[in-house]
Design a protein around this motif. Sequence first.
Motif, PDB file in Angstrom:
ATOM      1  N   GLY A 178     -68.286 -82.953  87.111  1.00 49.26           N
ATOM      2  CA  GLY A 178     -69.156 -81.834  86.728  1.00 49.26           C
ATOM      3  C   GLY A 178     -68.934 -80.423  88.059  1.00 49.26           C
ATOM      4  O   GLY A 178     -69.020 -79.808  88.406  1.00 49.26           O
ATOM      5  N   LEU A 179     -67.114 -81.874  88.768  1.00 47.69           N
ATOM      6  CA  LEU A 179     -67.618 -81.266  90.329  1.00 47.69           C
ATOM      7  C   LEU A 179     -66.112 -79.729  89.977  1.00 47.69           C
ATOM      8  O   LEU A 179     -65.269 -80.529  89.023  1.00 47.69           O
ATOM      9  N   PRO A 180     -66.463 -78.704  90.728  1.00 52.87           N
ATOM     10  CA  PRO A 180     -65.186 -77.891  90.383  1.00 52.87           C
ATOM     11  C   PRO A 180     -63.364 -78.133  90.629  1.00 52.87           C
ATOM     12  O   PRO A 180     -62.786 -78.127  89.741  1.00 52.87           O
ATOM     13  N   ARG A 181     -63.513 -79.018  91.277  1.00 43.93           N
ATOM     14  CA  ARG A 181     -61.768 -79.271  92.181  1.00 43.93           C
ATOM     15  C   ARG A 181     -62.461 -80.666  92.973  1.00 43.93           C
ATOM     16  O   ARG A 181     -63.640 -81.240  93.298  1.00 43.93           O
ATOM     17  N   HIS A 190     -58.924 -84.181  87.315  1.00 40.29           N
ATOM     18  CA  HIS A 190     -58.985 -83.667  88.228  1.00 40.29           C
ATOM     19  C   HIS A 190     -57.397 -83.735  89.133  1.00 40.29           C
ATOM     20  O   HIS A 190     -57.113 -82.474  89.971  1.00 40.29           O
ATOM     21  N   ARG A 203     -54.507 -82.635  88.346  1.00 39.41           N
ATOM     22  CA  ARG A 203     -54.537 -80.675  88.386  1.00 39.41           C
ATOM     23  C   ARG A 203     -53.944 -80.351  89.343  1.00 39.41           C
ATOM     24  O   ARG A 203     -53.157 -79.863  90.238  1.00 39.41           O
TER      25      ARG A 203
END
Length: 253
Positions: free
Chosen positions: A72-75, A120, A123
């Motif tokens: 759920g972390l955006p980055r 994550h 990316r």
Amino acid sequence: MNDTVGGRLRGRVALVTGGTRGVGAGIARALVEAGAEVLVCARRPPEVPLPGVEFRAVDLRDRTAVFDFVGGLPRLDVLVNNVGGSPYRPLGEGDVERHARVVELNLITPLTVSLAAYEHLKRARGSVVMIGSVSGSRPSPGTAAYGAAKAGLEHLARSMAVEWAPDVRVNTLVVGMVRTELSHLHYGGSDGLDAVARTVPAGRLADPADIGAAAVFLASDDAAYISGASLLMHGGGERPAFLDAATANKGGG
């Protein structure tokens, strides 16, 4: 801000597991000083505030909770697998389940968090820093399961570095004795700590800030060509016992 690390990780997001005290808190502070946005996760919040650090309550042994939280972390650019530890327990004094839980916390949990973070990190072309221990490469009476798990963690990091290259770098900090707020539980009071420090060639135990500075280095672009490595942080190791024994026997008769 510490000039040696300031700005190295500016704009990056870092997660430190178990980063609420001791070595983990020292790493979290160093990452903040290096300019990173830092999260720490554990079951309980830090007893001493960590300025600039965001806390998330997560039971890291709950694999579903780990994947839900990390996914759920955006980055995420940097993962520091710091969570671990072990009580003193001779092998014959604990049942199999107790020893297995030590292995789970120190080996399976870092593997789980790493797998949850992989997309994550891929990316971001990010970095994983495992917090290992000298117990993984020497006999560890009283903490045998811990030592075995730390040996496995170091091997896991090397294999992970190959499988996840070139997108994600993975390294291990192999840590010796560190002076933390709980050191007295292992070594006694100030006299015990001083006596233990004298066994280290550097003349002192490590400070959590020492480990933090090394973690920043491995996570930064300064270590862009370093992956699959194990960096010893033990102040020169331990004076071999046979040298003291030989010295004691000199001048005999």
